[in-house]
Design a protein around this motif. Structure first.
Motif, mmCIF file in Angstrom:
data_model
loop_
_atom_site.group_PDB
_atom_site.id
_atom_site.type_symbol
_atom_site.label_atom_id
_atom_site.label_comp_id
_atom_site.label_asym_id
_atom_site.label_seq_id
_atom_site.Cartn_x
_atom_site.Cartn_y
_atom_site.Cartn_z
ATOM 1 N N LYS A 37 28.948 12.900 -25.890
ATOM 2 C CA LYS A 37 27.686 13.480 -25.429
ATOM 3 C C LYS A 37 26.912 14.006 -26.627
ATOM 4 N N MET A 38 25.588 14.103 -26.446
ATOM 5 C CA MET A 38 24.707 14.599 -27.498
ATOM 6 C C MET A 38 23.605 15.426 -26.847
ATOM 7 N N TYR A 59 21.360 16.834 -21.935
ATOM 8 C CA TYR A 59 22.361 16.052 -22.658
ATOM 9 C C TYR A 59 22.242 14.587 -22.267
ATOM 10 N N VAL A 66 16.391 15.735 -32.237
ATOM 11 C CA VAL A 66 16.499 14.295 -31.991
ATOM 12 C C VAL A 66 15.269 13.735 -31.264
ATOM 13 N N LEU A 93 23.967 7.445 -31.544
ATOM 14 C CA LEU A 93 24.993 7.888 -30.585
ATOM 15 C C LEU A 93 25.820 6.696 -30.113
ATOM 16 N N CYS A 143 34.467 13.358 -37.581
ATOM 17 C CA CYS A 143 33.027 13.623 -37.484
ATOM 18 C C CYS A 143 32.548 14.710 -38.444
ATOM 19 N N MET A 183 27.368 12.222 -37.158
ATOM 20 C CA MET A 183 27.775 12.688 -35.836
ATOM 21 C C MET A 183 27.728 14.213 -35.752
ATOM 22 N N SER A 194 28.091 5.334 -32.836
ATOM 23 C CA SER A 194 29.168 6.295 -33.094
ATOM 24 C C SER A 194 30.282 6.159 -32.070
ATOM 25 N N LEU A 222 24.036 15.351 -35.635
ATOM 26 C CA LEU A 222 23.408 15.140 -34.325
ATOM 27 C C LEU A 222 24.130 15.874 -33.198
ATOM 28 N N ASP A 223 25.154 16.656 -33.533
ATOM 29 C CA ASP A 223 25.943 17.419 -32.550
ATOM 30 C C ASP A 223 26.608 16.524 -31.507
ATOM 31 N N ILE A 224 27.034 15.344 -31.927
ATOM 32 C CA ILE A 224 27.741 14.430 -31.033
ATOM 33 C C ILE A 224 29.169 14.933 -30.845
ATOM 34 N N GLU A 225 29.582 14.992 -29.583
ATOM 35 C CA GLU A 225 30.930 15.459 -29.243
ATOM 36 C C GLU A 225 31.599 14.428 -28.342
#
Length: 139
Positions: free
Chosen positions: A37-38, A96, A44, A59, A14, A19, A62, A22-25
């Motif tokens: 989670k995002m 979230y 966004v 999301l 990532c 990702m 991803s 968008l701070d996707i974890e």
């Protein structure tokens, strides 16, 4: 790959991507599912202050694409998303969202995923269907 190795791999792949923007974890992995989670922030939001549908779809793709990647033999194949459709059920403006990708069909060439995006109270925000394809790597 162990669950811990999959989550560690997700951090590496990532880096410097959408990702990360968008701070996707990625947070959880099971035998046949993957969860990410995002955070829902102004980054966004659409102009009226709620989660943008495009961010939800990003999301979903991803988490579904990475799930295909980790559940297939990626020594021989690479994965691409080929179709995605989303139904946005409920809006959210903060907190979230969590995307859980589970298999509907796991074929040798195509994979079909259901991705449920929920909020922190497990309310359904979006329901997404993603089709991925496994293509052979050139050797």
């Amino acid at each position: 790959m162990t669950k811990e190795e999959i989550l560690e791999l997700s951090k590496k792949v990532c880096k410097n991507t959408l990702m990360e923007t968008l701070d996707i974890e990625f947070t959880e992995v099971g035998e046949d599912y993957l969860v990410a989670k995002m955070p829902v922030t102004s980054k966004v939001h659409q102009p009226d202050g709620v989660l943008h549908g495009g961010a939800s779809v990003a999301l979903a793709e991803s988490v579904g694409s990475l799930a295909s990647y980790v559940f297939l033999n990626t020594e021989e194949f690479f994965v691409r998303g080929i179709e995605i459709s989303a139904n946005h059920i409920k809006s959210i403006s903060e907190g979230y969202v969590f995307a859980k990708a589970t298999y509907i069909h796991k074929g040798r060439t195509t994979q079909l995923w259901e991705i449920k995006i929920t909020d922190e109270d497990d309310n359904l925000i979006s329901l997404v269907k993603l089709t991925t394809i496994a293509l052979p790597k050139n050797k």
